[in-house]
Scaffold this motif. Structure first.
Motif, PDB file in Angstrom:
ATOM      1  N   ASN A   1       8.695   8.695  70.148  1.00 56.93           N
ATOM      2  CA  ASN A   1      10.042   9.170  70.444  1.00 56.93           C
ATOM      3  C   ASN A   1      10.843   9.071  69.155  1.00 56.93           C
ATOM      4  O   ASN A   1      10.772   8.053  68.455  1.00 56.93           O
ATOM      5  CB  ASN A   1      10.716   8.297  71.507  1.00 56.93           C
TER       6      ASN A   1
ATOM      7  N   GLU B   1      21.676  10.571  76.426  1.00 58.46           N
ATOM      8  CA  GLU B   1      20.403  10.350  75.734  1.00 58.46           C
ATOM      9  C   GLU B   1      19.772  11.703  75.477  1.00 58.46           C
ATOM     10  O   GLU B   1      19.647  12.529  76.381  1.00 58.46           O
ATOM     11  CB  GLU B   1      19.483   9.476  76.579  1.00 58.46           C
TER      12      GLU B   1
ATOM     13  N   SER C   1      16.897  12.203  72.896  1.00 58.32           N
ATOM     14  CA  SER C   1      15.922  11.976  71.832  1.00 58.32           C
ATOM     15  C   SER C   1      14.780  12.978  71.926  1.00 58.32           C
ATOM     16  O   SER C   1      14.544  13.606  72.951  1.00 58.32           O
ATOM     17  CB  SER C   1      15.375  10.551  71.921  1.00 58.32           C
TER      18      SER C   1
ATOM     19  N   HIS D   1      14.691   9.367  67.553  1.00 57.62           N
ATOM     20  CA  HIS D   1      16.117   9.454  67.820  1.00 57.62           C
ATOM     21  C   HIS D   1      16.736  10.555  66.960  1.00 57.62           C
ATOM     22  O   HIS D   1      16.460  10.645  65.762  1.00 57.62           O
ATOM     23  CB  HIS D   1      16.806   8.129  67.494  1.00 57.62           C
ATOM     24  N   ASN D   2      17.564  11.368  67.560  1.00 58.51           N
ATOM     25  CA  ASN D   2      18.374  12.300  66.780  1.00 58.51           C
ATOM     26  C   ASN D   2      19.551  11.534  66.202  1.00 58.51           C
ATOM     27  O   ASN D   2      20.086  10.616  66.832  1.00 58.51           O
ATOM     28  CB  ASN D   2      18.892  13.431  67.665  1.00 58.51           C
TER      29      ASN D   2
ATOM     30  N   SER E   1      21.152   9.332  69.138  1.00 57.09           N
ATOM     31  CA  SER E   1      21.040   9.879  70.493  1.00 57.09           C
ATOM     32  C   SER E   1      20.328   8.992  71.502  1.00 57.09           C
ATOM     33  O   SER E   1      20.333   9.275  72.696  1.00 57.09           O
ATOM     34  CB  SER E   1      20.300  11.221  70.438  1.00 57.09           C
ATOM     35  N   GLY E   2      19.676   7.926  71.048  1.00 55.74           N
ATOM     36  CA  GLY E   2      18.958   7.055  71.974  1.00 55.74           C
ATOM     37  C   GLY E   2      19.887   6.117  72.717  1.00 55.74           C
ATOM     38  O   GLY E   2      21.102   6.086  72.482  1.00 55.74           O
TER      39      GLY E   2
END
Length: 338
Positions: free
Chosen positions: A138, A262, A264, A140-141, A239-240
């Motif tokens: 995963n 959220e 991601s 994160h953005n 974003s997470g």
């Protein structure tokens, strides 16, 4: 021929026996083929297709995994970029490949959860054209702005966007890309409007942000952390649901006034439908072992990502859930392909 038994009945009985014997022979042959495939796999170079341009998170993760798989399988793993149509070109090419485990694709939230709603004539079916192998990570953005943008927090950015409609341009790796869909989700939640500038990949989008030709992006943290550390970009949020180890002072969007937000990116490996289960299971075992190495988890964590592996069935279920989630957003916000 016994009394009361017709010639037709005898012929029918013989035919049924032949059919059953033939079916049994086919089953035995299929079982032997599967066993041979597992025992001899891999028997040639493995191609790992990245459906985007080089330099983005997908490419970074593919090369990291490729090195590990090559060592584990004792066989060359070639990472090849096949960009186009939001990743659909590369993914579609793998859907049509020989189903023997020698052609893999790096699946992604955009190509497997967003594109089905975005492209009415997709070259593949995410649920029918592939055998999921395992998720790998995963990512994160990270929402970043050019230093000239007068906003040091997410809320200041939202306020600025509302006061200056149409002034902010945000970059992404293309329509339907993870950066695009993340920004649409945030703008929808915050009630703001900005101009989308799609690029052919993350790398050129980041380059133009550095040059000030666009004002912000919301893409994978691994592509941005070095620029944030250098001061050439300003990070506002991730974003997470938790902060990044590599950027602990940057708050989450959820912490910044949007609880539960959220968006991601997730990545995983898939092979063409029909690939023998024994080969899929072998790949799953090797991928999970590769990603479980402590040094991998540490490296990903520092770069804004986290290890995320699962069984083929779990990965399939995740894809199905994400298709519904992001498909609804695409339809509700009216995102259209180029």
């Amino acid at each position: 021929m016994t009394k009361g038994t017709s010639a037709e009945t005898v012929r029918s009985s013989i035919t049924r026996r032949h059919v059953l014997m033939g079916a049994a022979a086919l089953t035995t042959a299929a079982t032997l083929t599967t066993r041979v495939a597992a025992q001899t796999y891999p028997s040639q170079n493995i191609l790992l297709v990245v459906p985007f341009t080089p330099g983005g998170s997908t490419d970074i993760l593919a090369r990291l995994l490729g090195q590990r798989l090559e060592a584990a399988l004792k066989n060359p793993v070639i990472v090849e970029s096949r960009p186009g149509a939001g990743g659909s070109v590369g993914v579609g090419s793998v859907a049509r490949a020989v189903a023997d485990g020698h052609t893999l694709v790096m699946g992604h939230i955009g190509t497997f959860a967003v594109n089905p709603a975005l492209y009415p004539k997709l070259q593949y079916d995410p649920m029918k054209s592939f055998e999921p192998v395992s998720g790998i990570a995963n990512v994160h953005n990270m929402l970043v702005v050019h230093p000239d943008v007068p906003a040091k927090t997410l809320q200041e950015l939202v306020d600025y966007a509302k006061q200056n409609p149409g002034k902010l341009n945000y970059a992404s790796g293309g329509i339907g890309s993870a950066a695009h869909i993340a920004m649409v989700a945030l703008a929808d939640r915050a009630g703001i409007s900005m101009t989308h500038v799609p690029y052919r990949g993350t790398a050129p989008a980041v380059t133009d942000l550095l040059g000030g030709r666009v004002q912000l992006t919301f893409t994978g943290a691994p592509n941005l952390l070095q620029h944030v550390e250098a001061g050439t970009m300003r990070a506002l949020a991730v974003s997470g649901l938790s902060r990044l180890k590599g950027a602990p002072t940057v708050p989450t969007v959820a912490e910044s006034g949007y609880p539960g937000f959220e968006a991601s990116q997730w990545y995983g490996i898939l092979v063409p439908a029909g690939t023998p289960k024994t080969v899929v299971d072998r790949l799953n075992t090797e991928i999970r072992a590769a990603m479980a190495a402590p040094e991998i988890a540490e490296r990903l964590s520092l770069e804004g990502a986290e290890v995320w592996t699962n069984t083929p069935d779990e990965f399939r279920s995740h894809i199905a859930t994400e298709m519904v989630r992001w498909g609804d957003l695409v339809k509700r916000t009216g995102i259209k392909p180029e």
